[in-house]
Enzyme design. Structure first.
Site: not given
Ligand code: NAP
Length: 271
Positions: A65, A100, A124
């Site tokens: 992305k 998104d 974040a």
């Molecule tokens: P990402 O960029 O990898 O970010 C992951 C986030 O989760 C970070 O803020 C991370 O915190 C936090 N995190 C991970 N493990 C954690 C834990 N054990 N406790 C607390 N915080 C934790 O991922 P992303 O792309 O933003 O995706 C995040 C979620 O949204 C995923 O489940 C993804 O499938 C979902 N999503 C859904 C859609 C939709 O259309 N429904 C679209 C995009 C994403 P740190 O910064 O501290 O590591």
């Protein structure tokens, strides 16, 4: 026949092909949606190749992305978020969008939620960034909470200093107990709750005046949504966000109003 698609690595079992193809079928559009898995350092080459091959539109997922930014002209919102998940090849250079953000806004609107007051965005990363900018642009006061608090601080500064009408502050997970009770809108944009029965929000902080969107869509009813529902909150599962980011991309590519019901049915049938 028009070709649309998705690049990601791993691209895995994507829900986008059935969702988009249900949209083409409903409108009688002769098109196909295919998935591609370029090597991890191959984002720019993949976009250039797609342009050469006459692909009409690409969705972009992890880990590309940010990488595709240099191969497209990002619209102002995608440039501020710093990530592109939808590319439209009808322009030269191709235009990059972040749908998104629209996925978040349209999910709330679809459920009759007024976008005003205060919001807490937990996370974040990519989803958290999109949600924070989208809500601040609606004039909502956003608090970004993240496990790594410095990332939340950095994002809050970026939102507040960008061209937005809202503002953003930041905190660590330990502040959820105090900020959630004063909040109207809550988004889980972390991976907590994905394929596990765990919630990132203390149950006691949830209340009946909340509208809660969980970006996690596997399972559809996460522990957070179950506990929010028990507290009397409005709950919105992650499949709505997935649907509306796809709907927004579909509309950018085809200039048609997307057949939301047909796309939603196909998405949920494949979950
Ligand atoms: P990402 O960029 O990898 O970010 C992951 C986030 O989760 C970070 O803020 C991370 O915190 C936090 N995190 C991970 N493990 C954690 C834990 N054990 N406790 C607390 N915080 C934790 O991922 P992303 O792309 O933003 O995706 C995040 C979620 O949204 C995923 O489940 C993804 O499938 C979902 N999503 C859904 C859609 C939709 O259309 N429904 C679209 C995009 C994403 P740190 O910064 O501290 O590591």
């Amino acid at each position: 026949m028009n070709v649309y698609g998705l690049i990601g690595n791993p691209v895995g079992h994507s829900l986008s092909p059935p969702m988009h193809e249900a949209g083409y079928d409903a409108l009688g559009i002769d098109a196909k949606y295919v998935t591609f898995e370029p090597p991890k350092d191959g984002a720019v080459a993949a976009v250039e190749s797609a342009a050469t091959l006459g692909v009409r539109g690409l969705n972009v997922t992890i880990p590309f992305k940010e990488d595709v930014l240099s191969a497209v002209d990002p619209d102002p919102l995608a440039a501020r978020i710093g990530a592109v998940n939808t590319i439209d090849f009808s322009t030269d250079p191709p235009t990059g969008y972040n749908t998104d953000a629209a996925g978040v806004i349209r999910s709330f609107e679809h459920h009759g939620v007024t976008l005003s007051g205060r919001a807490v965005v937990v996370g974040a990363g990519g989803a958290g960034r999109a949600a924070a900018f989208a809500l601040a642009d609606e004039g909502v006061a956003v608090t970004i909470i993240n496990r790594t608090e410095s990332k939340a601080q950095k994002l809050a500064t970026a939102v507040t200093e960008s061209d937005t009408i809202g503002n953003a502050t930041a905190g660590g997970l330990d502040s959820l107990d105090t900020v959630v009770p004063d909040t109207d809108i809550l988004i889980n944009a972390t991976s907590v709750g994905m394929k596990e029965d765990r919630s990132p929000i203390p149950q006691a902080a949830l209340h009946g005046d909340l509208a809660v969107l969980d970006a996690v869509y596997s399972p559809l009813e996460t522990r957070l949504l179950r506990e929010a529902s028990e507290a009397g909150a409005t709950t919105i599962d992650g499949a709505w966000m997935l649907l509306f980011q796809g709907v927004e991309a579909f509309e950018r590519w085809t200039d048609e109003s997307a057949p939301v019901d047909a796309m939603n049915e196909a998405l949920r049938a494949n979950l």
